[in-house]
Design an enzyme around this catalytic site. Structure first.
Site, short mmCIF file in Angstrom:
data_model
loop_
_atom_site.label_atom_id
_atom_site.label_comp_id
_atom_site.label_asym_id
_atom_site.label_seq_id
_atom_site.Cartn_x
_atom_site.Cartn_y
_atom_site.Cartn_z
N ASP A 238 -0.53 -6.20 7.71
CA ASP A 238 -1.22 -5.44 8.76
C ASP A 238 -1.66 -4.07 8.24
O ASP A 238 -1.47 -3.05 8.90
CB ASP A 238 -0.31 -5.28 9.98
N LYS B 234 -3.98 -1.12 7.75
CA LYS B 234 -5.10 -0.53 8.50
C LYS B 234 -4.91 0.98 8.49
O LYS B 234 -3.82 1.49 8.13
CB LYS B 234 -5.14 -1.07 9.92
N PRO B 235 -5.94 1.75 8.86
CA PRO B 235 -5.85 3.22 8.77
C PRO B 235 -4.64 3.82 9.49
O PRO B 235 -4.02 4.76 8.99
CB PRO B 235 -7.16 3.68 9.40
N ASN C 84 -1.82 2.70 9.77
CA ASN C 84 -0.59 2.45 9.04
C ASN C 84 -0.58 3.12 7.66
O ASN C 84 0.25 2.81 6.82
CB ASN C 84 -0.37 0.94 8.88
N ASP D 49 4.92 1.17 8.72
CA ASP D 49 4.90 0.08 9.70
C ASP D 49 4.85 -1.30 9.05
O ASP D 49 3.83 -1.97 9.04
CB ASP D 49 3.73 0.24 10.68
#
Length: 350
Positions: free
Chosen positions: A27, A29-30, A32, A48
């Protein structure tokens, strides 16, 4: 942009560290990836790991597992195999795809597939888009932004006209290699992706290169198999019909100088060839290409039309059906070819 790329290289190294410990994030993504300052220098932190997957060990005292066909992750950052949910094991190359999306967004300010588009597309269509559709390259996306381009360039401290030019070429190739639908064509590791970005920053040749024309053609055929098959069948049938007609006329011209009986026979042969050619074109022109490829031609209708044209000339009727079946067989459409062969054999036996 160069400073953003420097941060991205560090993110790749962090993900590589997780992979070496047997952990797939799944997962990225920005939200995280946080950036903090160490001695005045920006340092990214990957956070995360809530849906991370252990490749060879337990993540906690209780074994975590993913229920089969459970949709996990953020759609616009999700790899095709993660969206597939076919039971195919997701490996570290899924994170490589997500890193490619991150790099795409760092350069263009947007993801390859817009979040709103995916959300409104519906569950099944969203998965199809992720698995099958090819996004535009970063430089193409930037060049079509119009009103947003000035703001995008301002946040990157670069002139609008220079941004697309800087991305075009090496960075396009690096991003699109990371975003390959076929995971075997992506970078093998996050370190390999980071190394190629560093080659760009050092003005060295990058390992990523644009896919060949043949590879693009194979992907196009795979995405449009039914339409391509039908088009091949139609084209081949028309060509063979024209070839038969041409051969018949050539034979007729050569034999016209012989005896009257021979001339009459040649004329009949030419007419027969032309009739077969016209028949093949008429039949295929009246059939929807996709339906022809999917369900095969209507044998009863084809045979009836052939008898209307050729009457009691059973040999011509049978030869016509067999010729059409042969073309379908050569183009791989055995479903449509088989019943035509069977009807041709039945006429000969009768």
């Amino acid at each position: 942009p160069r400073e953003r790329l420097g941060l991205f290289v560090q993110v790749c190294h962090a993900v590589q560290h997780a992979h070496q410990k047997g952990i797939i994030h799944r997962d990225l993504k920005p939200s995280n990836v946080l950036v903090t300052l160490h001695d005045g220098r920006p340092v990214p932190k990957v956070i995360d790991f809530g849906i991370a997957k252990a490749t060879n060990q337990r993540l906690t005292e209780k074994t975590l597992f993913t229920e089969f066909r459970q949709f996990i992750g953020t759609p616009q950052y999700m790899s095709p195999e993660q969206a597939e949910m076919s039971g195919l094991d997701v490996d570290t190359r899924s994170d490589i795809y997500s890193l490619g999306v991150l790099l795409y967004e760092l350069l263009t300010g947007t993801t390859p597939f817009d979040a709103e588009t995916l959300r409104t597309a519906g569950y099944g269509e969203m998965r199809r888009i992720i698995r099958e559709e090819e996004p535009p390259s970063p430089s193409v996306r930037v060049s079509t932004m119009d009103d947003q381009l000035a703001s995008l360039a301002k946040h990157r401290s670069i002139e609008p006209g220079s941004l697309s030019k800087q991305i075009r070429g090496d960075l396009d190739w690096i991003v699109m290699k990371a975003l390959e639908k076929d995971r075997t064509r992506r970078y093998d590791t996050a370190s390999d992706l980071a190394a190629d970005v560093q080659r760009f920053l050092r003005h060295e040749p990058v390992e990523a290169s644009p896919p060949s024309v043949l590879y693009k053609l194979r992907k196009f055929v795979r995405r449009n198999k039914l339409a391509v098959t039908a088009s091949v069948v139609m084209s081949a049938a028309v060509l063979i019909g024209l070839g038969l007609a041409t051969a018949g006329f050539v034979r007729a011209s050569r034999e016209a100088n012989r005896a009257t009986v021979e001339a009459e026979r040649a004329t009949r042969e030419a007419a027969r060839s032309q009739a077969i050619a016209d028949f093949l074109q008429e039949i295929l022109a009246s059939v929807d290409p996709e339906e022809a490829a999917k369900r095969g031609l209507n044998v009863e209708r084809v045979a009836t039309r052939a008898r209307e044209l050729f009457g009691n000339d059973h040999a011509t009727v049978s030869a016509t059906l067999s010729s059409l079946a042969l073309q379908l067989q050569h183009s791989g459409n055995l479903v449509a070819a088989e019943p035509l062969y069977r009807e041709s054999i039945r006429i000969w036996r009768g």
